[in-house]
Design a protein around this motif. Structure first.
Motif, short mmCIF file in Angstrom:
data_model
loop_
_atom_site.label_atom_id
_atom_site.label_comp_id
_atom_site.label_asym_id
_atom_site.label_seq_id
_atom_site.Cartn_x
_atom_site.Cartn_y
_atom_site.Cartn_z
N MET A 140 0.85 -1.17 0.00
CA MET A 140 0.00 0.00 0.00
C MET A 140 0.90 1.23 0.00
N ASP A 141 0.63 2.17 -0.89
CA ASP A 141 1.45 3.36 -0.96
C ASP A 141 1.03 4.38 0.10
N ILE A 142 1.84 5.40 0.29
CA ILE A 142 1.62 6.36 1.37
C ILE A 142 0.32 7.16 1.20
N PRO A 143 0.00 7.72 0.01
CA PRO A 143 -1.27 8.45 -0.10
C PRO A 143 -2.50 7.59 0.19
N THR A 144 -2.45 6.30 -0.15
CA THR A 144 -3.57 5.43 0.17
C THR A 144 -3.68 5.26 1.68
N SER A 145 -2.54 5.15 2.35
CA SER A 145 -2.54 5.07 3.81
C SER A 145 -3.13 6.34 4.41
N TYR A 146 -2.76 7.50 3.84
CA TYR A 146 -3.32 8.76 4.33
C TYR A 146 -4.83 8.78 4.17
N ARG A 147 -5.32 8.25 3.06
CA ARG A 147 -6.77 8.22 2.83
C ARG A 147 -7.46 7.39 3.90
N TYR A 148 -6.93 6.21 4.16
CA TYR A 148 -7.55 5.34 5.17
C TYR A 148 -7.45 5.94 6.57
N ILE A 149 -6.33 6.53 6.90
CA ILE A 149 -6.17 7.15 8.21
C ILE A 149 -7.14 8.33 8.35
N GLY A 150 -7.24 9.15 7.30
CA GLY A 150 -8.18 10.27 7.34
C GLY A 150 -9.62 9.81 7.46
N LEU A 151 -9.97 8.78 6.71
CA LEU A 151 -11.34 8.25 6.76
C LEU A 151 -11.64 7.67 8.14
N LEU A 152 -10.73 6.89 8.68
CA LEU A 152 -10.96 6.31 10.00
C LEU A 152 -11.04 7.38 11.08
N GLY A 153 -10.21 8.41 10.98
CA GLY A 153 -10.29 9.52 11.93
C GLY A 153 -11.62 10.23 11.85
N PHE A 154 -12.07 10.51 10.63
CA PHE A 154 -13.37 11.16 10.45
C PHE A 154 -14.49 10.30 11.02
N LEU A 155 -14.47 9.00 10.70
CA LEU A 155 -15.53 8.12 11.19
C LEU A 155 -15.52 8.03 12.71
N PHE A 156 -14.34 8.03 13.32
CA PHE A 156 -14.24 7.98 14.78
C PHE A 156 -14.89 9.22 15.39
N PHE A 157 -14.50 10.41 14.92
CA PHE A 157 -15.05 11.64 15.48
C PHE A 157 -16.53 11.82 15.15
N ALA A 158 -16.93 11.42 13.95
CA ALA A 158 -18.34 11.52 13.58
C ALA A 158 -19.19 10.61 14.46
N THR A 159 -18.69 9.41 14.74
CA THR A 159 -19.40 8.49 15.63
C THR A 159 -19.49 9.07 17.03
N PHE A 160 -18.40 9.63 17.52
CA PHE A 160 -18.38 10.23 18.86
C PHE A 160 -19.41 11.35 18.98
N PHE A 161 -19.38 12.28 18.02
CA PHE A 161 -20.32 13.40 18.07
C PHE A 161 -21.76 12.95 17.85
N ASP A 162 -21.95 11.98 16.98
CA ASP A 162 -23.30 11.50 16.71
C ASP A 162 -23.90 10.82 17.93
N LEU A 163 -23.11 10.02 18.63
CA LEU A 163 -23.62 9.36 19.83
C LEU A 163 -23.87 10.35 20.96
N LYS A 164 -23.04 11.39 21.03
CA LYS A 164 -23.17 12.36 22.12
C LYS A 164 -24.26 13.40 21.86
N THR A 165 -24.31 13.94 20.64
CA THR A 165 -25.22 15.06 20.36
C THR A 165 -26.28 14.75 19.30
N ARG A 166 -26.20 13.56 18.68
CA ARG A 166 -27.11 13.17 17.59
C ARG A 166 -26.95 14.05 16.35
N LYS A 167 -25.78 14.65 16.18
CA LYS A 167 -25.48 15.49 15.01
C LYS A 167 -24.04 15.26 14.57
#
Length: 92
Positions: free
Chosen positions: A1-28
């Motif tokens: 896996m090349d570095i930009p692909t790794s960046y994509r997955y890391i960025g996506l996982l980070g977004f999903l983590f924070f989106a899940t956190f905010f969604d569970l806490k505030t429903r938004k």
């Protein structure tokens, strides 16, 4: 896996983590979080080694929007779900 692909997955996982956190806490999913994720996806597409260019990134986001706009317009899902899939489309 090349570095930009790794960046994509890391960025996506980070977004999903924070989106899940905010969604569970505030429903938004905050627009600021979505804006940052869109910016990161676009910046990764400009990396010289990236296999996915800007047009493919924007096309993925538009595809996510097209698929989930109708359920959003009919109030089957919320705006946060639609924004989530736009960002997922941009990263993938």
């Amino acid at each position: 896996m090349d570095i930009p692909t790794s960046y994509r997955y890391i960025g996506l996982l980070g977004f999903l983590f924070f989106a899940t956190f905010f969604d569970l806490k505030t429903r938004k999913v905050p627009n600021v979080l979505v804006g940052i994720a869109v910016g990161v996806a676009v910046m990764i597409s400009f990396l010289p080694q990236s296999k996915i260019d800007l047009m493919q990134t924007v096309s993925g986001g538009l595809l996510g929007l097209l698929i989930f706009y109708y359920p959003y317009a009919k109030a089957y899902i919320g705006a946060g779900d639609t924004k989530l899939f736009v960002v997922v489309g941009m990263f993938l």
